[in-house]
Design a protein around this motif. Structure first.
Motif, PDB file in Angstrom:
ATOM      1  N   TRP A 178       0.884  -1.275  -0.032  1.00  0.00           N
ATOM      2  CA  TRP A 178      -0.052   0.122  -0.007  1.00  0.00           C
ATOM      3  C   TRP A 178       0.782   1.170   0.036  1.00  0.00           C
ATOM      4  CZ3 TRP A 178      -5.139  -0.120  -0.893  1.00  0.00           C
ATOM      5  CH2 TRP A 178      -5.786  -1.231  -0.619  1.00  0.00           C
ATOM      6  N   ARG A 179       0.442   2.170  -0.667  1.00  0.00           N
ATOM      7  CA  ARG A 179       1.242   3.511  -1.176  1.00  0.00           C
ATOM      8  C   ARG A 179       0.166   4.642  -0.894  1.00  0.00           C
ATOM      9  NH1 ARG A 179       4.600   0.463   0.384  1.00  0.00           N
ATOM     10  NH2 ARG A 179       6.601   0.310  -0.714  1.00  0.00           N
ATOM     11  N   GLU A 180       0.521   5.866  -0.448  1.00  0.00           N
ATOM     12  CA  GLU A 180      -0.428   6.820  -0.086  1.00  0.00           C
ATOM     13  C   GLU A 180      -0.426   7.854  -1.550  1.00  0.00           C
ATOM     14  OE1 GLU A 180      -2.065   9.939   3.258  1.00  0.00           O
ATOM     15  OE2 GLU A 180       0.099   8.885   3.558  1.00  0.00           O
ATOM     16  N   LEU A 181      -1.637   8.289  -1.828  1.00  0.00           N
ATOM     17  CA  LEU A 181      -1.734   9.350  -2.732  1.00  0.00           C
ATOM     18  C   LEU A 181      -1.567  10.543  -2.151  1.00  0.00           C
ATOM     19  CD1 LEU A 181      -4.652   8.496  -5.241  1.00  0.00           C
ATOM     20  CD2 LEU A 181      -2.269   8.600  -5.839  1.00  0.00           C
ATOM     21  N   LEU A 182      -0.690  11.445  -2.801  1.00  0.00           N
ATOM     22  CA  LEU A 182      -0.393  13.056  -2.103  1.00  0.00           C
ATOM     23  C   LEU A 182      -0.826  13.809  -3.288  1.00  0.00           C
ATOM     24  CD1 LEU A 182       3.286  12.351  -0.541  1.00  0.00           C
ATOM     25  CD2 LEU A 182       0.699  12.292   0.534  1.00  0.00           C
ATOM     26  N   GLN A 198       3.537  23.503 -14.348  1.00  0.00           N
ATOM     27  CA  GLN A 198       2.709  24.739 -14.926  1.00  0.00           C
ATOM     28  C   GLN A 198       2.061  25.142 -13.478  1.00  0.00           C
ATOM     29  OE1 GLN A 198       2.542  21.708 -16.807  1.00  0.00           O
ATOM     30  NE2 GLN A 198       4.202  22.958 -17.872  1.00  0.00           N
ATOM     31  N   ASP A 199       2.493  24.918 -12.292  1.00  0.00           N
ATOM     32  CA  ASP A 199       2.038  25.461 -10.838  1.00  0.00           C
ATOM     33  C   ASP A 199       0.473  24.806 -10.638  1.00  0.00           C
ATOM     34  OD1 ASP A 199       3.761  26.510  -8.943  1.00  0.00           O
ATOM     35  OD2 ASP A 199       2.984  28.425  -9.460  1.00  0.00           O
ATOM     36  N   LYS A 200       0.259  23.802 -11.311  1.00  0.00           N
ATOM     37  CA  LYS A 200      -1.257  23.178 -11.132  1.00  0.00           C
ATOM     38  C   LYS A 200      -1.053  21.817 -10.148  1.00  0.00           C
ATOM     39  CE  LYS A 200      -3.174  24.734 -15.611  1.00  0.00           C
ATOM     40  NZ  LYS A 200      -4.135  24.277 -16.467  1.00  0.00           N
ATOM     41  N   LEU A 201      -2.352  21.657  -9.616  1.00  0.00           N
ATOM     42  CA  LEU A 201      -2.196  20.658  -8.526  1.00  0.00           C
ATOM     43  C   LEU A 201      -2.332  19.116  -9.386  1.00  0.00           C
ATOM     44  CD1 LEU A 201      -4.469  22.203  -5.630  1.00  0.00           C
ATOM     45  CD2 LEU A 201      -1.864  22.060  -5.787  1.00  0.00           C
ATOM     46  N   TYR A 202      -1.626  18.253  -8.764  1.00  0.00           N
ATOM     47  CA  TYR A 202      -2.072  16.957  -9.537  1.00  0.00           C
ATOM     48  C   TYR A 202      -1.720  15.870  -8.471  1.00  0.00           C
ATOM     49  CZ  TYR A 202       3.103  15.931  -9.586  1.00  0.00           C
ATOM     50  OH  TYR A 202       4.379  15.632  -9.363  1.00  0.00           O
ATOM     51  N   TYR A 203      -2.321  14.565  -8.669  1.00  0.00           N
ATOM     52  CA  TYR A 203      -2.000  13.501  -7.569  1.00  0.00           C
ATOM     53  C   TYR A 203      -0.447  12.735  -7.979  1.00  0.00           C
ATOM     54  CZ  TYR A 203      -7.018  13.606  -6.348  1.00  0.00           C
ATOM     55  OH  TYR A 203      -8.148  13.891  -6.023  1.00  0.00           O
ATOM     56  N   ARG A 204       0.147  12.333  -6.988  1.00  0.00           N
ATOM     57  CA  ARG A 204       1.398  11.714  -7.183  1.00  0.00           C
ATOM     58  C   ARG A 204       1.348  10.516  -6.210  1.00  0.00           C
ATOM     59  NH1 ARG A 204       6.967  14.192  -5.040  1.00  0.00           N
ATOM     60  NH2 ARG A 204       7.234  11.944  -4.800  1.00  0.00           N
ATOM     61  N   ILE A 205       2.001   9.349  -6.363  1.00  0.00           N
ATOM     62  CA  ILE A 205       2.214   8.267  -5.533  1.00  0.00           C
ATOM     63  C   ILE A 205       3.430   8.229  -4.699  1.00  0.00           C
ATOM     64  CG2 ILE A 205       2.564   6.543  -7.065  1.00  0.00           C
ATOM     65  CD1 ILE A 205       0.569   4.808  -5.486  1.00  0.00           C
ATOM     66  N   THR A 206       3.263   7.856  -3.477  1.00  0.00           N
ATOM     67  CA  THR A 206       4.626   7.719  -2.768  1.00  0.00           C
ATOM     68  C   THR A 206       5.375   6.288  -2.954  1.00  0.00           C
ATOM     69  OG1 THR A 206       3.572   6.580  -0.830  1.00  0.00           O
ATOM     70  CG2 THR A 206       3.723   9.251  -0.709  1.00  0.00           C
ATOM     71  N   ALA A 207       6.838   6.505  -3.363  1.00  0.00           N
ATOM     72  CA  ALA A 207       7.639   5.447  -3.264  1.00  0.00           C
ATOM     73  C   ALA A 207       7.720   4.570  -2.173  1.00  0.00           C
ATOM     74  CB  ALA A 207       8.886   5.884  -3.920  1.00  0.00           C
ATOM     75  N   GLU A 208       7.537   5.232  -0.916  1.00  0.00           N
ATOM     76  CA  GLU A 208       7.603   4.311   0.357  1.00  0.00           C
ATOM     77  C   GLU A 208       6.411   4.447   1.025  1.00  0.00           C
ATOM     78  OE1 GLU A 208      10.417   2.459   0.958  1.00  0.00           O
ATOM     79  OE2 GLU A 208      11.376   3.154  -0.826  1.00  0.00           O
ATOM     80  N   GLU A 209       6.405   3.652   2.184  1.00  0.00           N
ATOM     81  CA  GLU A 209       5.223   3.524   3.035  1.00  0.00           C
ATOM     82  C   GLU A 209       5.297   5.088   3.960  1.00  0.00           C
ATOM     83  OE1 GLU A 209       3.456  -0.480   4.661  1.00  0.00           O
ATOM     84  OE2 GLU A 209       5.540  -0.028   5.492  1.00  0.00           O
ATOM     85  N   THR A 210       4.306   5.766   3.908  1.00  0.00           N
ATOM     86  CA  THR A 210       4.268   6.911   4.709  1.00  0.00           C
ATOM     87  C   THR A 210       3.915   6.526   6.176  1.00  0.00           C
ATOM     88  OG1 THR A 210       1.788   7.199   4.170  1.00  0.00           O
ATOM     89  CG2 THR A 210       3.567   8.386   2.698  1.00  0.00           C
ATOM     90  N   ALA A 211       3.603   7.410   7.091  1.00  0.00           N
ATOM     91  CA  ALA A 211       3.328   7.069   8.564  1.00  0.00           C
ATOM     92  C   ALA A 211       1.972   6.899   8.664  1.00  0.00           C
ATOM     93  CB  ALA A 211       3.636   8.347   9.416  1.00  0.00           C
TER      94      ALA A 211
END
Length: 436
Positions: free
Chosen positions: A232-236, A242-255
């Motif tokens: 499981w990885r978290e979406l951030l 272009q200074d726009k918001l987008y989703y990215r997924i973490t490479a490692e487990e987050t807290a």
């Protein structure tokens, strides 16, 4: 020799310890009563705040993003305008038909009779909206001979704008109170019922209560997760070139991955998961309060029972829009995972008992089992014109139609764990089929 050296060292240490005291300086702290919010238009926009946070601290969790947009003191979505109704971004069941609130009031009264007289009574609503539901419930209680001294209203509300709307609708007089008190606002209804406002459920007195959470859990911040080959990885949420918001997924487990994703939440073949730590905590709070101090909690919201994984979205003018565009201008929401609320609230076989959990059941089934059709007929018979009758009928159909609110909205209730045997003999209204 050694003793003389030791005495000299002690003397030096004592002098140093005493002299260090002069390094501290008294500072006068600001008086919270004199602090004021920035004037309208002078505070940075929500988008500016989000961009700056990302630049300073890196990508945001979806929960952090939702929290900023919902609760920023000056620019937060719920802080600066009325958002409920035809002119807002969404409409709720109490605004559609008075029948909804009246059935809720009758349900609470009926279930309370299994416990005793139910007086004195606290009615606690989390996120009361425009207070329409409370007004309908008070009308029902008046029919059951509740006097002003028999009950009090306790509203958990973080928005000063909505607090003002609620106070103007409920109260004949209302006022701010001393900052040292647990509540931050108070008033009285025209009949003399005391009304109190809080910014946190923890501050509400622990007395026998009816707890109402209608369309409350769906706006609480969620963490979003995806299952990858590495687990499981978290979406951030991040900024692109272009200074726009987008989703990215973490490479490692987050807290959050480590603390929130636990069995049975991650069971089955799910590849997407939404978890609200805040929802789990409030669910446990409600269950504990009901079990220890008496009362009932009723949750009504749109949601599912664990079968969905990606429900995060935004509403603007009653239409679904991209939640990463125009932050602060739209209602951010996610379907409530009732299976998670059940896990957080359910009675356990261990030393700490929580609540007996009923449901969830579909809104259509709950209302019909509470014999809402009988109340509908009364409203139709008392309508003054064909136009009014048509409006009453259409409003009811919106509440129960499976294609509208009838199946998407669900009800869940928490009862004290000591009522298990009683509820087996007398099943809870709305959550079981009445005997004919």
């Amino acid at each position: 020799m050694n003793s003389r050296i030791l005495r000299m060292c002690n003397k030096l240490l004592i002098q140093q310890t005493i002299s260090r005291g002069y390094a501290f300086k008294a500072v006068k702290r600001p008086d919270p009563k004199t602090l004021k919010m920035p004037a309208p238009g002078t505070a940075p926009s929500i988008m500016q705040i989000i961009k700056e946070k990302i630049r300073l601290n890196g990508p945001l969790t979806v929960a952090e993003y939702m929290h900023i947009i919902s609760t920023n003191p000056t620019e937060g979505y719920y802080m600066k305008k009325e958002v409920i109704g035809e002119a807002g971004d969404f409409i709720t069941s109490p605004e559609i038909s008075q029948l909804f609130g009246e059935i809720i009031g009758i349900w609470f009264y009926s279930e309370t009779q299994k416990m005793g007289p139910g007086k004195p009574l606290q009615i606690v609503e989390l996120g009361p909206g425009k207070a329409t539901l409370l007004l309908d419930i008070l009308r029902v209680l008046n029919c059951f001979d509740y006097k002003p001294q028999d009950l009090s209203l306790h509203l958990v509300e973080i928005s000063s704008t909505m607090q003002s709307v609620q106070a103007n609708r409920l109260c004949i007089s209302h006022r701010e109170v001393d900052i040292a008190l647990p509540h931050n606002y108070e008033g009285e209804t025209v009949s003399g019922i005391k009304v109190y406002w809080y910014n946190d459920l923890k501050k509400v007195p622990t007395n026998f209560s009816w707890y109402i959470a209608h369309e409350f859990f769906d706006v609480l911040p969620i963490h979003k997760f995806e299952k990858t080959d590495d687990g499981w990885r978290e979406l951030l949420i991040d900024l692109d070139g272009q200074d726009k918001l987008y989703y990215r997924i973490t490479a490692e487990e987050t807290a959050s991955c480590k603390s929130l994703i636990r069995p049975p939440l991650d069971s089955g073949d799910r590849t997407e998961l939404e978890i609200s730590a805040r929802s789990l905590g409030i669910s446990r709070q409600l269950a504990t309060r009901v079990d220890r101090y008496g009362g009932i909690a009723l949750i009504a919201d749109y949601g599912h029972e664990g079968e969905k994984g990606d429900t995060f979205r935004a509403f603007h003018k009653h239409k679904v829009v991209n939640p990463l565009e125009n932050p602060g201008q739209c209602d951010l929401t996610a379907d409530v995972d009732f299976s998670q609320l059940r896990i957080a609230a359910s009675k356990s076989p261990y030393s700490d008992n929580y609540a007996l959990v009923m449901g969830p059941v579909k809104q259509k089934d709950f209302l019909e089992r509470c014999q809402a059709q009988i109340r509908l007929q009364v409203l139709l018979d008392n309508a003054k014109s064909d136009e009014d009758r048509e409006k009453v009928q259409k409003s009811y159909e919106m509440l129960v139609d499976p294609q509208k609110m009838g199946e998407r909205f669900k009800f869940m209730a928490f009862y004290p764990s000591v009522m298990e045997e009683l509820l087996n003999k007398h099943p809870p209204l709305g959550f079981s089929t009445p005997k004919s």
